[in-house]
Design an enzyme around this catalytic site. Sequence first.
Site, PDB file in Angstrom:
ATOM      1  CG  ASP A  40     -10.142 -14.832  36.232  1.00  0.00           C
ATOM      2  OD1 ASP A  40      -9.656 -14.242  37.202  1.00  0.00           O
ATOM      3  OD2 ASP A  40      -9.469 -15.510  35.436  1.00  0.00           O
ATOM      4  CG  PHE A 156     -11.416  -7.372  29.050  1.00  0.00           C
ATOM      5  CD1 PHE A 156     -12.369  -7.936  28.220  1.00  0.00           C
ATOM      6  CD2 PHE A 156     -11.697  -6.154  29.657  1.00  0.00           C
ATOM      7  CE1 PHE A 156     -13.578  -7.293  27.989  1.00  0.00           C
ATOM      8  CE2 PHE A 156     -12.901  -5.499  29.433  1.00  0.00           C
ATOM      9  CZ  PHE A 156     -13.846  -6.082  28.591  1.00  0.00           C
ATOM     10  N   GLY A 157      -8.596 -10.855  29.884  1.00  0.00           N
ATOM     11  CA  GLY A 157      -7.283 -11.478  29.881  1.00  0.00           C
ATOM     12  C   GLY A 157      -6.363 -10.793  28.884  1.00  0.00           C
ATOM     13  CG  ASP A 188      -5.043 -12.231  38.223  1.00  0.00           C
ATOM     14  OD1 ASP A 188      -4.543 -12.438  37.099  1.00  0.00           O
ATOM     15  OD2 ASP A 188      -6.257 -12.403  38.458  1.00  0.00           O
TER      16      ASP A 188
END
Length: 244
Positions: A40, A156-157, A188
């Site tokens: 990413d 952001f994850g 995703d």
Amino acid sequence: MTASERPIQIIPSVLPADWAAMGQCVKDLEAAGVDRIQFDVMDGNFVPNLTFGPELIKACRKYCNVKFETQLMVSQYNSETMLEQYVDASKGPNGERGVVIAHVEANTHLHRVLGRIRQLGGSPSVAMNPHTPMEMVKNVLDMVDHVLVMTVNPGFGGQAYIPTMLDKISQLRKTIDERGLTVDIEVDGGIKANWTISQCCAAGANCFIAGSGMFAYPTLKEGCDDLRRVAQEAREGKVLPTPS
């Protein structure tokens, strides 16, 4: 090739990894049986975060042979000025095409960027944010190998999955099939080995990006296997319901 004929692919995002040991991480992911590894790329402009440049991605190549994909969550300026570097960094060990994903919202001249990715030896793909309607990619479907439907807002994850994206996935799959195109649908954001991956697969997606949803397992192989199992079961008709 319809959705049910396209292979299920498990693609971990390396955002939750130990960035100081990224080489070992991609090696471990390959051993776990993943289909691709996603980087990413965030530039602090298109999204409020900074992550990886092409040099880090390129440095990881010597640790594994598995395919790479690079999601360019970056401004148009970054997409255009550094595109060749990202395409090169994403290539396989023998120069095979790596997947390079451009965001529809970030690129005013999307056709040009996607065409350039293929010209440079990459596999052009397009991503769209949750608020972006499917129609925004309709006119580039003949140029891409993958369409990525974001099921969280990028940047952001560890964010929570947005379930209202299922209609978009279904519309997209219907359009792709009606036009006889060979395009994968990726999802995703908040994807886990539960109702999220199950319902996305049933809606027509076949490529699943998981970050924290995979790294949370005791081993990466357990995470990969569990994600693949739930997606395969959904394809066979065992679709998990939304929790009440």
